[in-house]
Scaffold this active site. Structure first.
Site, PDB file in Angstrom:
ATOM      1  N   ARG A   1      -0.788  10.489 -17.467  1.00  0.00           N
ATOM      2  CA  ARG A   1       0.665   9.978 -17.431  1.00  0.00           C
ATOM      3  C   ARG A   1       1.213  10.346 -18.724  1.00  0.00           C
ATOM      4  NH1 ARG A   1      -0.257   3.548 -16.030  1.00  0.00           N
ATOM      5  NH2 ARG A   1      -0.232   3.724 -13.790  1.00  0.00           N
TER       6      ARG A   1
ATOM      7  N   LYS B   1      -4.035  -5.965   2.093  1.00  0.00           N
ATOM      8  CA  LYS B   1      -3.476  -6.935   2.897  1.00  0.00           C
ATOM      9  C   LYS B   1      -2.256  -6.686   3.509  1.00  0.00           C
ATOM     10  CE  LYS B   1      -4.509 -10.832  -0.365  1.00  0.00           C
ATOM     11  NZ  LYS B   1      -3.906 -11.132  -1.676  1.00  0.00           N
TER      12      LYS B   1
ATOM     13  N   GLY C   1      -0.652   2.480  -6.177  1.00  0.00           N
ATOM     14  CA  GLY C   1      -1.848   2.489  -7.131  1.00  0.00           C
ATOM     15  C   GLY C   1      -3.380   2.888  -6.696  1.00  0.00           C
TER      16      GLY C   1
ATOM     17  N   GLY D   1       3.734   0.252  -7.629  1.00  0.00           N
ATOM     18  CA  GLY D   1       4.564  -0.860  -7.392  1.00  0.00           C
ATOM     19  C   GLY D   1       6.146  -0.086  -6.950  1.00  0.00           C
TER      20      GLY D   1
HETATM   21  P1  ADP Z   1      -2.511   0.498  -3.075  1.00  0.00           P
HETATM   22  O1  ADP Z   1      -2.780   0.012  -4.486  1.00  0.00           O
HETATM   23  O2  ADP Z   1      -2.592   1.916  -2.749  1.00  0.00           O
HETATM   24  O3  ADP Z   1      -0.931  -0.045  -2.408  1.00  0.00           O
HETATM   25  P2  ADP Z   1      -3.908  -2.049  -2.041  1.00  0.00           P
HETATM   26  O4  ADP Z   1      -3.827  -2.478  -3.389  1.00  0.00           O
HETATM   27  O5  ADP Z   1      -3.020  -2.418  -0.936  1.00  0.00           O
HETATM   28  O6  ADP Z   1      -3.646  -0.376  -1.994  1.00  0.00           O
HETATM   29  O7  ADP Z   1      -5.291  -1.934  -1.552  1.00  0.00           O
HETATM   30  C1  ADP Z   1      -6.537  -1.333  -2.275  1.00  0.00           C
HETATM   31  C2  ADP Z   1      -7.466  -2.240  -2.023  1.00  0.00           C
HETATM   32  O8  ADP Z   1      -8.020  -2.531  -0.765  1.00  0.00           O
HETATM   33  C3  ADP Z   1      -8.862  -1.369  -2.731  1.00  0.00           C
HETATM   34  O9  ADP Z   1      -9.257  -2.159  -3.757  1.00  0.00           O
HETATM   35  C4  ADP Z   1      -9.731  -1.709  -1.684  1.00  0.00           C
HETATM   36  O10 ADP Z   1     -11.063  -1.895  -1.943  1.00  0.00           O
HETATM   37  C5  ADP Z   1      -9.375  -2.571  -0.848  1.00  0.00           C
HETATM   38  N1  ADP Z   1      -9.861  -2.480   0.622  1.00  0.00           N
HETATM   39  C6  ADP Z   1      -9.542  -1.384   1.602  1.00  0.00           C
HETATM   40  N2  ADP Z   1     -10.407  -1.735   2.757  1.00  0.00           N
HETATM   41  C7  ADP Z   1     -10.999  -3.020   2.787  1.00  0.00           C
HETATM   42  C8  ADP Z   1     -11.732  -3.714   3.644  1.00  0.00           C
HETATM   43  N3  ADP Z   1     -11.955  -3.121   4.750  1.00  0.00           N
HETATM   44  N4  ADP Z   1     -12.139  -4.927   3.198  1.00  0.00           N
HETATM   45  C9  ADP Z   1     -11.907  -5.171   1.734  1.00  0.00           C
HETATM   46  N5  ADP Z   1     -11.324  -4.545   0.947  1.00  0.00           N
HETATM   47  C10 ADP Z   1     -10.684  -3.531   1.328  1.00  0.00           C
HETATM   48 MG    MG Z   2      -3.223  -1.965  -5.336  1.00  0.00          MG
END
Ligand code: ADP
Ligand code: MG
Length: 395
Positions: free
Chosen positions: A33, A196, A348, A371
């Site tokens: 960063r 989610k 992230g 975010g």
């Molecule tokens: P980002 O930060 O890139 O927006 P998210 O926060 O939405 O991504 O998702 C990341 C998390 O999702 C990771 O910690 C990962 O472990 C979890 N994850 C991905 N696939 C699965 C799964 N099949 N079951 C449980 N957790 C999952």
């Molecule tokens: Mg995340």
């Protein structure tokens, strides 16, 4: 008006940077960063400005916490910039001495403030605090994309009191992500995954209009698969989002979008498992969870991505933090790295996954703000940026 075009000789420039870096045992463990802010800081210093840096680190919640001081960051930043940085440190962030210290800076000198979030006024975007911060410079630059989706005293706040500009890092984020929203080169494919559906509804809805193809993976895919009538065993499913998922799938079909959902999965008893096994969709045992996508899914995703010219990726394909469930995510990173396309990563955890793959340099853009990148891709306003752009229009 761009930073590049300004005459800043002899000016004091107050810069909001994102120096919220990981620190272990008093040492910065990842300075990327700080590296991210270097082009802007070098530009300002080359122009003969003096620079006052300000950032937050961690979550001190409005009070001084010694272990969240910027002291270790100052050391790392000196190394990155290759010049000394003057600590203008006060437990209360601002003081008469801090303000005087900023005023005394000579061209080419750099100073750093203490953690902005030692003051609750920072996140509250308190106008008096912002006005006092504005005393530290004659010009303000926001180069912290990661906090730009929030209106804080150190971005939208100070922008009210000083001539304000976007830093190079923020400018690039706005340009790249803005182009994806407004004029993406087609075929345009998104890979959406992560934990989610409920976190990503606005994102899916906003992107879907423009997409030619969509790959859905991660825990999020479970909810879509269940909505199609598949049995996902003990996998994470958002049962209250099944209707929503059905609706989105219907809209995808109507608009003729090419859709890839997992056709095979890596399953295990739970997140603690040390290994998993690949099964076809509809073969998930009742007591097992899908924690990654399998090779057939990767192949289908690869086929859809092959001809893409723009690819946006948000959300890992599995629990990539664990070796046993990282193959899907690493496989996607490899596929993307090999494409002749503008490959963009937001989020992230997704950015962390790409870094883990070691393929960062083969991507067109990895957003520096989790975010903030999502907020932008959702089509929403980023107050830390619009406060500056709007002002520019009005001038
Ligand atoms: P980002 O930060 O890139 O927006 P998210 O926060 O939405 O991504 O998702 C990341 C998390 O999702 C990771 O910690 C990962 O472990 C979890 N994850 C991905 N696939 C699965 C799964 N099949 N079951 C449980 N957790 C999952
Ligand atoms: Mg995340």
């Amino acid at each position: 008006m761009k930073l590049q075009d300004l005459d800043l000789a002899g000016k004091r420039v107050l810069v909001r940077v994102d120096f919220n870096v990981p620190v272990e045992a008093g040492r910065v463990t990842d300075d990327s960063r700080i590296q991210g802010a270097k082009p802007t800081l070098d530009l300002l210093l080359d122009k003969g400005a003096s620079v006052v840096l300000m950032s937050h680190r961690g979550r001190p919640k409005g009070t001084y916490k010694e272990d969240l001081s910027m002291a270790p960051v100052l050391e790392a930043a000196q190394e990155v910039l290759g010049r000394p940085i003057l600590p203008l440190f006060s437990d209360k962030v601002l003081s008469k001495e801090v303000i005087q210290g900023a005023k005394d800076l000579e061209p080419g000198q750099v100073a750093l403030l203490e953690n902005l979030r030692f003051r609750q006024e920072e996140e509250a975007n308190d106008p008096t605090f912002a006005k006092h911060l504005a005393l530290l410079g004659e010009v303000f630059v926001n180069d912290a994309f990661g906090t730009s989706h929030r209106a804080h005293a150190s971005n939208a706040g100070v922008a009210r009191y000083l001539p304000s500009y976007l830093g190079l890092l923020v400018e690039r984020e706005v340009q790249v992500l803005g182009q994806v929203l407004e004029a993406p080169e087609s075929p345009y494919v998104a890979i959406l995954g992560g934990s989610k559906v409920s976190d990503k509804i606005d994102l899916i809805e906003n992107l879907m209009e423009k997409l030619d193809g969509l790959v859905i993976v991660g825990a999020m895919a479970n909810t879509f698969l269940k909505a199609q009538g598949h049995d996902l065993g003990a996998s994470l499913v958002e049962d209250d989002k099944l209707d929503l998922a059905k609706g989105l799938l219907g809209r995808a079909k109507e608009s003729g979008l090419d859709l890839v959902l997992p056709s095979d999965l890596v399953v295990a008893k739970g997140l603690e498992a040390e290994s998993g096994q690949v099964v076809d969709l509809d073969q998930v045992p009742g007591d097992m969870m899908a924690l990654d996508v399998g090779p057939k899914t990767l192949e289908a995703a690869g086929g859809l991505l092959e001809s893409a010219k723009t690819v946006v990726w948000n959300g890992p394909a599995g629990v990539f933090e664990k070796e046993a469930f990282s193959k899907g995510t690493m496989g996607l990173a490899e596929i993307m790295a090999g494409l002749d396309a503008k490959t963009i990563v937001g989020g992230g955890d997704s950015a962390a996954a790409v870094k883990k793959s070691g393929l960062e340099d083969s991507f067109y853009h990895i957003s520096s703000g989790g975010g903030a990148s999502l907020t932008l891709l959702e089509g929403q306003d980023l107050p830390g940026i619009s406060a500056i752009l709007r002002k520019d229009e009005g001038q």
